[in-house]
Design a protein around this motif. Structure first.
Motif, PDB file in Angstrom:
ATOM      1  N   ASP A  80     -34.562  41.020  11.028  1.00 28.12           N
ATOM      2  CA  ASP A  80     -33.333  40.321  11.431  1.00 28.12           C
ATOM      3  C   ASP A  80     -33.454  38.803  11.401  1.00 28.12           C
ATOM      4  O   ASP A  80     -32.463  38.113  11.169  1.00 28.12           O
ATOM      5  CB  ASP A  80     -32.946  40.739  12.857  1.00 28.12           C
ATOM      6  CG  ASP A  80     -32.654  42.219  12.943  1.00 28.12           C
ATOM      7  OD1 ASP A  80     -31.636  42.653  12.395  1.00 28.12           O
ATOM      8  OD2 ASP A  80     -33.480  42.949  13.540  1.00 28.12           O
ATOM      9  N   ALA A 132     -27.797  41.887   7.054  1.00 24.83           N
ATOM     10  CA  ALA A 132     -27.684  41.106   8.283  1.00 24.83           C
ATOM     11  C   ALA A 132     -28.960  40.308   8.448  1.00 24.83           C
ATOM     12  O   ALA A 132     -30.047  40.799   8.137  1.00 24.83           O
ATOM     13  CB  ALA A 132     -27.484  42.006   9.493  1.00 24.83           C
ATOM     14  N   SER A 134     -30.762  36.185  10.009  1.00 25.36           N
ATOM     15  CA  SER A 134     -30.696  34.732  10.206  1.00 25.36           C
ATOM     16  C   SER A 134     -32.054  34.132   9.862  1.00 25.36           C
ATOM     17  O   SER A 134     -33.077  34.564  10.396  1.00 25.36           O
ATOM     18  CB  SER A 134     -30.342  34.417  11.663  1.00 25.36           C
ATOM     19  OG  SER A 134     -30.475  33.027  11.902  1.00 25.36           O
ATOM     20  N   THR A 177     -23.251  38.333   5.744  1.00 24.61           N
ATOM     21  CA  THR A 177     -23.795  38.272   7.102  1.00 24.61           C
ATOM     22  C   THR A 177     -25.278  37.881   7.145  1.00 24.61           C
ATOM     23  O   THR A 177     -25.965  38.181   8.118  1.00 24.61           O
ATOM     24  CB  THR A 177     -23.593  39.629   7.805  1.00 24.61           C
ATOM     25  OG1 THR A 177     -23.938  40.654   6.861  1.00 24.61           O
ATOM     26  CG2 THR A 177     -22.160  39.811   8.245  1.00 24.61           C
ATOM     27  N   ARG A 179     -27.475  34.478   7.160  1.00 23.13           N
ATOM     28  CA  ARG A 179     -27.287  33.024   7.340  1.00 23.13           C
ATOM     29  C   ARG A 179     -28.610  32.291   7.183  1.00 23.13           C
ATOM     30  O   ARG A 179     -29.689  32.878   7.360  1.00 23.13           O
ATOM     31  CB  ARG A 179     -26.727  32.744   8.739  1.00 23.13           C
ATOM     32  CG  ARG A 179     -25.400  33.424   9.009  1.00 23.13           C
ATOM     33  CD  ARG A 179     -24.903  33.156  10.424  1.00 23.13           C
ATOM     34  NE  ARG A 179     -25.693  33.821  11.441  1.00 23.13           N
ATOM     35  CZ  ARG A 179     -26.526  33.216  12.275  1.00 23.13           C
ATOM     36  NH1 ARG A 179     -26.684  31.892  12.231  1.00 23.13           N
ATOM     37  NH2 ARG A 179     -27.205  33.900  13.165  1.00 23.13           N
ATOM     38  N   ASP A 235     -26.712  35.932  17.589  1.00 22.81           N
ATOM     39  CA  ASP A 235     -25.357  36.189  17.085  1.00 22.81           C
ATOM     40  C   ASP A 235     -24.355  35.151  17.587  1.00 22.81           C
ATOM     41  O   ASP A 235     -23.221  35.106  17.098  1.00 22.81           O
ATOM     42  CB  ASP A 235     -24.919  37.605  17.486  1.00 22.81           C
ATOM     43  CG  ASP A 235     -25.767  38.671  16.794  1.00 22.81           C
ATOM     44  OD1 ASP A 235     -26.394  38.351  15.761  1.00 22.81           O
ATOM     45  OD2 ASP A 235     -25.819  39.809  17.301  1.00 22.81           O
ATOM     46  N   SER A 238     -23.017  33.085  14.735  1.00 18.58           N
ATOM     47  CA  SER A 238     -22.616  33.958  13.623  1.00 18.58           C
ATOM     48  C   SER A 238     -21.807  33.244  12.536  1.00 18.58           C
ATOM     49  O   SER A 238     -21.729  33.724  11.412  1.00 18.58           O
ATOM     50  CB  SER A 238     -21.837  35.163  14.158  1.00 18.58           C
ATOM     51  OG  SER A 238     -20.786  34.728  14.991  1.00 18.58           O
ATOM     52  N   SER A 239     -21.209  32.087  12.861  1.00 24.32           N
ATOM     53  CA  SER A 239     -20.484  31.348  11.821  1.00 24.32           C
ATOM     54  C   SER A 239     -21.168  30.031  11.482  1.00 24.32           C
ATOM     55  O   SER A 239     -20.574  29.162  10.828  1.00 24.32           O
ATOM     56  CB  SER A 239     -19.027  31.100  12.254  1.00 24.32           C
ATOM     57  OG  SER A 239     -18.262  30.707  11.131  1.00 24.32           O
ATOM     58  N   ASN A 241     -23.777  28.340   9.293  1.00 20.48           N
ATOM     59  CA  ASN A 241     -24.504  28.654   8.060  1.00 20.48           C
ATOM     60  C   ASN A 241     -24.633  27.398   7.216  1.00 20.48           C
ATOM     61  O   ASN A 241     -23.652  26.685   6.991  1.00 20.48           O
ATOM     62  CB  ASN A 241     -23.745  29.730   7.268  1.00 20.48           C
ATOM     63  CG  ASN A 241     -24.545  30.244   6.095  1.00 20.48           C
ATOM     64  OD1 ASN A 241     -25.768  30.371   6.177  1.00 20.48           O
ATOM     65  ND2 ASN A 241     -23.874  30.525   4.991  1.00 20.48           N
TER      66      ASN A 241
END
Ligand SMILES: NC(=O)c1ccc[n+]([C@@H]2O[C@H](COP(=O)([O-])OP(=O)(O)OC[C@H]3O[C@@H](n4cnc5c(N)ncnc54)[C@H](O)[C@@H]3O)[C@@H](O)[C@H]2O)c1
Length: 258
Positions: A80, A132, A134, A177, A179, A235, A238-239, A241
């Motif tokens: 993740d 998914a 990050s 999803t 990032r 999370d 989450s936006s 990036n």
């Protein structure tokens, strides 16, 4: 409830400084953390203390990245979060930069981050339930400004800043999803800086000097960088990036010592 509950995370360069603080914070917030480093004794001791796994890894070695990521996915089922934190500082102006120094700094600080991004995206896009993940890349204020006594280091950190954006745009367009963001520490109180202070012959004077460079009047702690990594890994971001998160006590916001 932890902010990283259920997440599987790799933190490179986790035996020391910022990486160690980040691994600690991630475990505290519920992540299952794989710490990697080339300092095996320190890395193993920290992993045992906080309750993580330790794996030896030279981040400049692609075969090791492939084996590490494959092993994590095989044992834990998914990946993740990746924090590309491992780095070296070797002070030299452009006049004093020989090819061996250049190649070493670029191999660890830039090629290592590229390989990490590449193999993390490979795993993250295949996560059960859909893509998914990050990725957090540790750059520096030298991703923005030049350090005279760090030609290769500055080049490596500038490279990390823009590589991050390429990965961010590709991963988001291709998988939505996944990032990728960069963190830019200022003067951080870690063994990397302490070694430079000790080598200067005036460690106390150097500490005072670096503290004064940051308008907050002190060096930033590794925990304060870990907090930025935690946000970007979670999370909650989450936006977020392709972003650059400066954590420098206002250093680069200041016009100088006024
Ligand atoms: N300390 C600062 O002021 C500062 C400022 C800006 C950016 N940074 C960056 O933060 C990151 C962490 O630095 P730190 O200050 O915690 O330093 P540190 O020296 O305490 O930790 C760096 C870790 O990376 C590991 N490492 C070195 N080469 C490696 C390799 N080839 N493969 C795997 N691991 C390797 C080291 O063994 C060490 O444990 C680095 O990328 C550094 O460039 C630090």
């Amino acid at each position: 409830m932890g902010r990283l509950d259920g997440k599987i995370a790799i933190v490179t360069g986790a035996a020391s400084g910022i990486g160690a603080a980040t691994a600690r914070a991630f475990v505290r917030e519920g992540a299952d953390v794989i710490l990697t480093d080339v300092q095996d004794e320190k890395g193993r001791a920290l992993a045992a203390e906080i309750g993580g796994d330790y794996q030896t890894q030279d981040v400049s070695d692609e075969a090791r990245w492939i084996a590490l990521v494959d092993d994590v996915v095989a044992r834990k089922g998914r990946l993740d979060v990746l924090v590309n934190n491992a780095g070296v500082f070797m002070g030299a102006t452009i006049e004093d930069t020989d090819l061996a120094l250049w190649n070493k700094v670029i191999a660890v600080n830039l090629t290592g981050v590229m390989l990490g991004c590449k193999h993390a995206v490979r795993a993250m896009k295949a996560n059960p339930g859909g893509p998914a993940g990050s990725i957090v890349n540790i750059s520096s204020i030298t991703g923005y400004v030049g350090l005279a006594n760090g030609a290769a280091y500055t080049a490596s950190k500038g490279g990390v800043r823009l590589l991050t954006k390429s990965v961010a745009v590709h991963a988001a367009r291709a998988y939505k999803t996944i990032r990728c963001n960069s963190v830019h520490p200022g003067a951080i109180d870690t063994p990397m800086n302490q070694a430079a202070f000790d080598a200067s012959g005036d460690p106390a004077g150097m500490r005072t000097f670096f503290s004064a460079l940051q308008p907050i009047g002190r060096m930033t702690t590794p925990d304060e960088i870990a907090a930025a990594c935690l946000f970007l890994a979670s999370d909650e971001a989450s936006s977020v990036n392709g972003a650059e998160l400066l954590v420098d006590g206002g250093w680069l916001a200041a016009p100088g010592p006024i």
